[in-house]
Design a protein around this motif. Sequence first.
Motif, PDB file in Angstrom:
ATOM      1  N   TRP A 145      19.831  61.046 -29.610  1.00  0.00           N
ATOM      2  CA  TRP A 145      21.027  61.672 -29.041  1.00  0.00           C
ATOM      3  C   TRP A 145      20.907  63.193 -28.907  1.00  0.00           C
ATOM      4  O   TRP A 145      21.455  63.762 -27.958  1.00  0.00           O
ATOM      5  N   PRO A 146      20.218  63.905 -29.812  1.00  0.00           N
ATOM      6  CA  PRO A 146      20.132  65.361 -29.647  1.00  0.00           C
ATOM      7  C   PRO A 146      19.418  65.813 -28.372  1.00  0.00           C
ATOM      8  O   PRO A 146      19.551  66.967 -27.971  1.00  0.00           O
ATOM      9  N   LEU A 147      18.687  64.927 -27.713  1.00  0.00           N
ATOM     10  CA  LEU A 147      17.999  65.318 -26.482  1.00  0.00           C
ATOM     11  C   LEU A 147      18.963  65.662 -25.345  1.00  0.00           C
ATOM     12  O   LEU A 147      18.554  66.252 -24.352  1.00  0.00           O
ATOM     13  N   PHE A 148      20.237  65.316 -25.491  1.00  0.00           N
ATOM     14  CA  PHE A 148      21.204  65.648 -24.449  1.00  0.00           C
ATOM     15  C   PHE A 148      21.422  67.143 -24.302  1.00  0.00           C
ATOM     16  O   PHE A 148      21.957  67.597 -23.289  1.00  0.00           O
ATOM     17  N   VAL A 149      20.999  67.946 -25.286  1.00  0.00           N
ATOM     18  CA  VAL A 149      21.148  69.393 -25.140  1.00  0.00           C
ATOM     19  C   VAL A 149      20.204  69.954 -24.079  1.00  0.00           C
ATOM     20  O   VAL A 149      20.394  71.088 -23.630  1.00  0.00           O
ATOM     21  N   VAL A 150      19.221  69.179 -23.653  1.00  0.00           N
ATOM     22  CA  VAL A 150      18.322  69.634 -22.585  1.00  0.00           C
ATOM     23  C   VAL A 150      19.115  69.899 -21.306  1.00  0.00           C
ATOM     24  O   VAL A 150      18.800  70.821 -20.555  1.00  0.00           O
ATOM     25  N   PHE A 151      20.171  69.130 -21.070  1.00  0.00           N
ATOM     26  CA  PHE A 151      21.021  69.377 -19.905  1.00  0.00           C
ATOM     27  C   PHE A 151      21.645  70.767 -19.970  1.00  0.00           C
ATOM     28  O   PHE A 151      21.759  71.458 -18.958  1.00  0.00           O
ATOM     29  N   PHE A 152      22.028  71.202 -21.171  1.00  0.00           N
ATOM     30  CA  PHE A 152      22.586  72.539 -21.324  1.00  0.00           C
ATOM     31  C   PHE A 152      21.527  73.614 -21.110  1.00  0.00           C
ATOM     32  O   PHE A 152      21.830  74.685 -20.590  1.00  0.00           O
ATOM     33  N   TYR A 153      20.287  73.336 -21.528  1.00  0.00           N
ATOM     34  CA  TYR A 153      19.205  74.294 -21.289  1.00  0.00           C
ATOM     35  C   TYR A 153      18.976  74.475 -19.790  1.00  0.00           C
ATOM     36  O   TYR A 153      18.683  75.579 -19.335  1.00  0.00           O
ATOM     37  N   ILE A 154      19.098  73.406 -19.049  1.00  0.00           N
ATOM     38  CA  ILE A 154      18.906  73.478 -17.598  1.00  0.00           C
ATOM     39  C   ILE A 154      20.094  74.168 -16.926  1.00  0.00           C
ATOM     40  O   ILE A 154      19.924  74.967 -16.008  1.00  0.00           O
ATOM     41  N   LEU A 155      21.302  73.887 -17.396  1.00  0.00           N
ATOM     42  CA  LEU A 155      22.502  74.442 -16.766  1.00  0.00           C
ATOM     43  C   LEU A 155      22.767  75.901 -17.119  1.00  0.00           C
ATOM     44  O   LEU A 155      23.437  76.603 -16.354  1.00  0.00           O
ATOM     45  N   ALA A 156      22.267  76.389 -18.242  1.00  0.00           N
ATOM     46  CA  ALA A 156      22.630  77.723 -18.735  1.00  0.00           C
ATOM     47  C   ALA A 156      22.330  78.858 -17.762  1.00  0.00           C
ATOM     48  O   ALA A 156      23.193  79.707 -17.540  1.00  0.00           O
TER      49      ALA A 156
ATOM     50  N   VAL B 271      26.487  77.638 -23.331  1.00  0.00           N
ATOM     51  CA  VAL B 271      25.729  77.933 -24.549  1.00  0.00           C
ATOM     52  C   VAL B 271      26.483  77.448 -25.788  1.00  0.00           C
ATOM     53  O   VAL B 271      25.888  76.830 -26.687  1.00  0.00           O
ATOM     54  N   VAL B 272      27.783  77.676 -25.835  1.00  0.00           N
ATOM     55  CA  VAL B 272      28.575  77.193 -26.968  1.00  0.00           C
ATOM     56  C   VAL B 272      28.542  75.668 -27.024  1.00  0.00           C
ATOM     57  O   VAL B 272      28.442  75.076 -28.112  1.00  0.00           O
ATOM     58  N   SER B 273      28.586  75.015 -25.882  1.00  0.00           N
ATOM     59  CA  SER B 273      28.519  73.550 -25.850  1.00  0.00           C
ATOM     60  C   SER B 273      27.176  73.035 -26.361  1.00  0.00           C
ATOM     61  O   SER B 273      27.119  71.995 -27.015  1.00  0.00           O
TER      62      SER B 273
END
Length: 143
Positions: free
Chosen positions: A48-59, A91-93
């Motif tokens: 489940w922690p891999l979902f933060v990759v979407f935030f890395y792409i969107l930032a 980033v906060v998300s």
Amino acid sequence: MCCRDNDDFSDSNSCSVFAALIGLALAGVVGLTLLLVGCALPEYGSWWPLFVVFFYILAPIPTAIARRFNYDAPTTTPCMEFAIFATTGIVVSAFALPAVLAHAGTIRWGACFFTNTASTIFFLAIVAYYYMNHEDGWNAAIY
């Protein structure tokens, strides 16, 4: 090492850019490794922690779009202000998602620690990238 007279990187500026790119690549690899450690260790056992990759792409996307529509103004534009606001929310998300998943019991707190450490490294690499391209309109007051 890369600044010998017979090398292609004899210019000190190109040598520093080359070293900075290697540093950014290293930061990306270390961040991705920490993220995968937080997912793949047997005691954590959750991807489940891999979902933060979407935030890395969107930032970086809101700031990149706002820089395209930036006109020569003595202060920041409303478009850039909104882009900074949206980037801050992304980033906060990225930091909040692992904490929420750990609080809900979906992942363990150790995985949350590894994921948030990876997020710190990734976002520092993004800021370093923008700092490296300061001739493209870097304004330290708005970052």
